[in-house]
Design an enzyme around this catalytic site. Structure first.
Site, mmCIF file in Angstrom:
data_model
loop_
_atom_site.group_PDB
_atom_site.id
_atom_site.type_symbol
_atom_site.label_atom_id
_atom_site.label_comp_id
_atom_site.label_asym_id
_atom_site.label_seq_id
_atom_site.Cartn_x
_atom_site.Cartn_y
_atom_site.Cartn_z
ATOM 1 N N LYS A 147 -49.039 -10.340 -22.526
ATOM 2 C CA LYS A 147 -50.006 -9.277 -22.800
ATOM 3 C C LYS A 147 -51.260 -9.448 -21.934
ATOM 4 C CE LYS A 147 -48.146 -6.487 -25.757
ATOM 5 N NZ LYS A 147 -47.950 -5.057 -25.403
ATOM 6 N N ASP A 161 -53.881 -9.073 -30.484
ATOM 7 C CA ASP A 161 -54.853 -10.128 -30.757
ATOM 8 C C ASP A 161 -54.354 -11.492 -30.292
ATOM 9 O OD1 ASP A 161 -52.880 -10.409 -32.685
ATOM 10 O OD2 ASP A 161 -54.224 -10.199 -34.400
ATOM 11 N N VAL A 185 -44.558 0.453 -34.597
ATOM 12 C CA VAL A 185 -45.863 1.041 -34.274
ATOM 13 C C VAL A 185 -45.689 2.361 -33.549
ATOM 14 C CG1 VAL A 185 -47.996 0.728 -32.959
ATOM 15 C CG2 VAL A 185 -47.049 -1.186 -34.270
ATOM 16 N N TYR A 214 -45.840 -14.643 -25.638
ATOM 17 C CA TYR A 214 -46.158 -13.244 -25.882
ATOM 18 C C TYR A 214 -47.601 -12.936 -25.493
ATOM 19 C CZ TYR A 214 -46.974 -8.872 -28.378
ATOM 20 O OH TYR A 214 -47.322 -7.577 -28.699
ATOM 21 N N ASP A 243 -34.582 2.646 -20.964
ATOM 22 C CA ASP A 243 -34.591 1.188 -20.896
ATOM 23 C C ASP A 243 -35.718 0.811 -19.939
ATOM 24 O OD1 ASP A 243 -34.164 -1.533 -20.206
ATOM 25 O OD2 ASP A 243 -32.016 -1.348 -20.572
#
Length: 285
Positions: free
Chosen positions: A150, A124, A29, A146, A59
């Site tokens: 987020k 999402d 992305v 994950y 990093d």
């Protein structure tokens, strides 16, 4: 360039062209954003392990280096880096937090009191997939590591105020350096789930969309126009590109729990990614 993925009014007026730090420019992305934004903006992009011309090494765990870069007088920092594969996050929650949450804390500390705005690309996967569609006003309920990282990163920005979170779905297309999506179709067979529904977005459309949204604050969604299963998406891409792989329908999976239906829609703008047929015609050209 094909205009179908350029939102009405693109490019934005000259007084809205900020100096940008793009974290994760070497990724799938991030690479798409680099390609889209650099012709029109002054962009400093970063890479972690893959040296690329024009990018600087970073990093995310090097907090002094991250803070120094963030404090470099940028108008906008687009955060597109971190640990993305769901299975990798599930296997190492501590690393997922270290790469997906802690850098946001460092960035906020570095830019606090300045005019620099943060734009976090979120996911999402902050939702559980039990609703037919999700807007910015729907409650978050992540079901995997994950998604939880987020959500935690979003909470940091929301508590601070003045910054922007853009949630995006599954992204498809061809990246300039990383080809995370098309690599899935590289083998003789490609397993694709029929029980996962998404509204995928075409990679080249994200950069122009962000340029129309980055003056906002809070949370916005940017999703694709069409709603389909992962199997239908992979099959359509295979046909459009005439790939030799055979797409095999599957249900269920291992590694981590995935929300069954993730369709992002917005109540705060009218932008949508291009339809699948248009996107695939562009991809195959």
């Amino acid at each position: 360039m094909n205009p179908f993925w350029q939102p009405s009014g693109w490019p934005p007026p000259s007084d809205s062209r900020p100096r940008i730090l793009l974290l994760g420019a070497s990724g799938f992305v991030g690479g798409g954003l680099w390609t889209s934004l650099t012709p029109r903006h002054e962009v400093v992009g970063t890479y972690a392990t893959r040296p690329l011309p024009g990018l600087v090494r970073l990093d995310l765990r090097d907090e002094p280096r991250l803070a120094a870069l963030a404090a470099g007088g940028f108008d906008l920092i687009v955060h597109a880096a971190g640990l993305v594969p769901l299975e990798a996050a599930e296997a190492d929650p501590a690393l997922a937090h270290r790469l997906n949450v802690r850098p946001v804390e460092v960035l906020l500390d570095a830019v606090r009191g300045s005019a620099t705005k943060l734009l976090l690309l979120s996911s999402d996967n902050v939702f559980d997939g039990t609703r037919s569609r999700y807007t910015e006003d729907d409650p978050r309920s992540p079901v995997n590591v994950y998604g939880r990282t987020k959500t935690a990163a979003e909470d940091l920005l929301l508590a601070e105020g003045g910054h922007l979170i853009v949630r995006i779905p599954l992204v498809f297309g061809r990246g300039p350096w990383a080809n995370t999506f098309l690599d899935r179709l590289a083998g003789p067979t490609t397993a694709a789930r029929t029980d996962l529904v998404c509204a995928p977005v075409y990679l080249p459309s994200i950069g122009p969309a962000l340029a129309r949204l980055w003056d906002r604050t809070g949370v916005v969604h940017y999703g694709g126009a069409d709603v389909l299963t992962r199997f239908a998406l992979m099959s359509a891409v295979r046909r459009a590109l005439r790939l030799p792989t055979r797409v095999v329908p599957t249900e269920g999976g291992s590694g981590c729990r995935r929300p069954p239906r993730l369709v992002l829609r917005s109540t705060r703008h009218t932008l949508l990614g291009p339809g699948l047929d248009e996107a695939l015609a562009h991809l195959a050209a």
